[in-house]
Design a protein around this motif. Structure first.
Motif, mmCIF file in Angstrom:
data_model
loop_
_atom_site.group_PDB
_atom_site.id
_atom_site.type_symbol
_atom_site.label_atom_id
_atom_site.label_comp_id
_atom_site.label_asym_id
_atom_site.label_seq_id
_atom_site.Cartn_x
_atom_site.Cartn_y
_atom_site.Cartn_z
ATOM 1 N N VAL A 119 0.835 -1.202 0.000
ATOM 2 C CA VAL A 119 0.000 0.000 0.000
ATOM 3 C C VAL A 119 0.865 1.246 0.000
ATOM 4 O O VAL A 119 1.887 1.324 0.681
ATOM 5 C CB VAL A 119 -0.971 0.049 1.198
ATOM 6 C CG1 VAL A 119 -2.014 -1.039 1.095
ATOM 7 C CG2 VAL A 119 -0.230 -0.071 2.511
ATOM 8 N N ASP A 121 -1.040 4.380 -0.175
ATOM 9 C CA ASP A 121 -1.998 5.474 0.000
ATOM 10 C C ASP A 121 -2.676 5.484 1.363
ATOM 11 O O ASP A 121 -2.691 6.499 2.050
ATOM 12 C CB ASP A 121 -3.052 5.451 -1.114
ATOM 13 C CG ASP A 121 -3.594 4.054 -1.377
ATOM 14 O OD1 ASP A 121 -3.360 3.146 -0.550
ATOM 15 O OD2 ASP A 121 -4.264 3.864 -2.420
ATOM 16 N N PRO A 124 -3.909 -0.487 5.053
ATOM 17 C CA PRO A 124 -4.598 -1.591 4.376
ATOM 18 C C PRO A 124 -5.936 -1.904 5.033
ATOM 19 O O PRO A 124 -6.069 -1.839 6.269
ATOM 20 C CB PRO A 124 -3.623 -2.765 4.539
ATOM 21 C CG PRO A 124 -2.294 -2.142 4.785
ATOM 22 C CD PRO A 124 -2.565 -0.873 5.529
ATOM 23 N N LEU A 175 4.180 -1.335 3.626
ATOM 24 C CA LEU A 175 3.578 -0.009 3.607
ATOM 25 C C LEU A 175 4.644 1.041 3.340
ATOM 26 O O LEU A 175 5.779 0.919 3.819
ATOM 27 C CB LEU A 175 2.913 0.328 4.956
ATOM 28 C CG LEU A 175 1.645 -0.382 5.406
ATOM 29 C CD1 LEU A 175 1.874 -1.865 5.653
ATOM 30 C CD2 LEU A 175 1.108 0.283 6.679
ATOM 31 N N VAL A 179 2.116 6.478 4.429
ATOM 32 C CA VAL A 179 0.780 6.004 4.795
ATOM 33 C C VAL A 179 0.502 6.264 6.280
ATOM 34 O O VAL A 179 -0.639 6.527 6.669
ATOM 35 C CB VAL A 179 0.649 4.494 4.468
ATOM 36 C CG1 VAL A 179 -0.619 3.908 5.069
ATOM 37 C CG2 VAL A 179 0.690 4.276 2.968
ATOM 38 N N THR A 224 -1.371 0.845 -5.062
ATOM 39 C CA THR A 224 -1.659 -0.251 -4.142
ATOM 40 C C THR A 224 -2.099 -1.507 -4.893
ATOM 41 O O THR A 224 -2.825 -1.430 -5.878
ATOM 42 C CB THR A 224 -2.757 0.188 -3.165
ATOM 43 O OG1 THR A 224 -2.217 1.188 -2.284
ATOM 44 C CG2 THR A 224 -3.277 -0.973 -2.340
ATOM 45 N N THR A 226 -2.885 -6.068 -4.156
ATOM 46 C CA THR A 226 -2.953 -7.243 -3.292
ATOM 47 C C THR A 226 -2.816 -8.493 -4.140
ATOM 48 O O THR A 226 -3.483 -8.630 -5.170
ATOM 49 C CB THR A 226 -4.291 -7.304 -2.523
ATOM 50 O OG1 THR A 226 -4.440 -6.134 -1.718
ATOM 51 C CG2 THR A 226 -4.344 -8.543 -1.625
#
Length: 282
Positions: A119, A121, A124, A175, A179, A224, A226
């Motif tokens: 991530v 931004d 998560p 991260l 963030v 981002t 996943t």
């Protein structure tokens, strides 16, 4: 068949058609010869090559077999399947509010054994507190003009995230330090969120790495994404949620995750970065 109403889907179909056309040309055979080898009409070959008719998985297998390119079947089938649902417009996903979006991935979360999450931004979703999630989803609902069901959406997200405490699932998070410092909620809510993040790091099935702002990077900050096991990737942009299932695409994101992970602080060093972010709230 007319062009798909979604330009993204139509583009994906055209790219697939272009790849099939190149495979035929590389094999040195005409559309007529291809059709004969596949046992269908020449017009069908033409429709597939010009993105007029989406090919079935069986069509792709026959095409590649006729061109002696069986090694390309997995990627092409994955491309074919995702052309219809890989680029789903956020407005379509959220037209009935945000709760439905949270619930739509419940089965996927239960089936996945290894999650890799990068991530750049926001905190998560897996690690969000109800307060942080409320602030974030309220902002999203307001920006997109979706029905206001934030409280239900937050409850659905928290229920979904119960998978985090299931020891049969493993999570690896990377991260960006930024963030930890973005102010998307009140100071009190952010302090609780950062405290929660520290607590989650104690879980045996969770690994958290934080890339310091001062780190010498070998990989640039990325949008981002996943990775679910080794089977699919969710990569979000402002206008769409992309589901990527081509083996080559999944491998690309897995390679990016490895590269990003190399620059991440862990253990005491990661906790120190979180503590510094907490202190900055004052």
């Amino acid at each position: 068949m007319p062009p798909h109403p979604s330009s993204r889907v139509q583009t994906a179909r055209e790219e697939l058609a272009g790849r099939l056309r190149e495979i035929r040309k590389d094999a040195g055979i005409s559309g007529r010869e291809l059709a004969a080898r596949c046992g269908w009409s020449e017009s069908k070959s033409s429709r597939i090559e010009n993105a007029k008719t989406p090919p079935s998985d069986q069509d792709i297998r026959a095409w590649c077999r006729a061109c002696t390119a069986d090694d390309q079947v997995p990627d092409l089938i994955a491309t074919n399947r995702q052309s219809a649902d890989a680029h789903v417009q956020w407005r379509q996903l959220q037209r009935t509010g945000l709760r439905r979006l949270q619930e739509s991935t419940g089965d996927l979360y239960q089936q996945t054994k290894v999650f890799r999450v990068y991530v750049s931004d926001v905190i998560p979703g897996f690690l969000q507190t109800p307060g942080y999630a409320t602030a974030l989803l309220s902002s999203i609902a307001d920006f997109r003009g979706t029905p206001d069901d934030v409280s239900d959406a937050v409850a659905a997200r928290i229920r979904r995230n119960a998978v985090l405490s299931n020891g049969t699932h493993r999570f690896s998070f990377v991260l960006e330090e930024s963030v930890l410092r973005y102010r998307l909620c009140s100071v009190e809510t952010m302090a609780a969120q950062l405290g929660h993040l520290l607590g989650v790091m104690d879980l045996q099935n969770v690994a958290v790495g934080i890339i310091p702002l001062s780190a010498q990077r070998t990989a640039w900050p990325m949008p981002t994404f996943t990775i679910f096991d080794d089977s699919r990737v969710h990569a979000d942009t402002l206008d769409a949620a992309s589901t990527l299932t081509q083996p080559s695409q999944v491998e690309l994101y897995a390679r990016a995750f490895v590269r990003l992970s190399r620059g991440a602080a862990r253990g005491a060093a990661a906790r120190s970065l979180i503590a510094a972010a907490l202190a900055s709230l004052d």
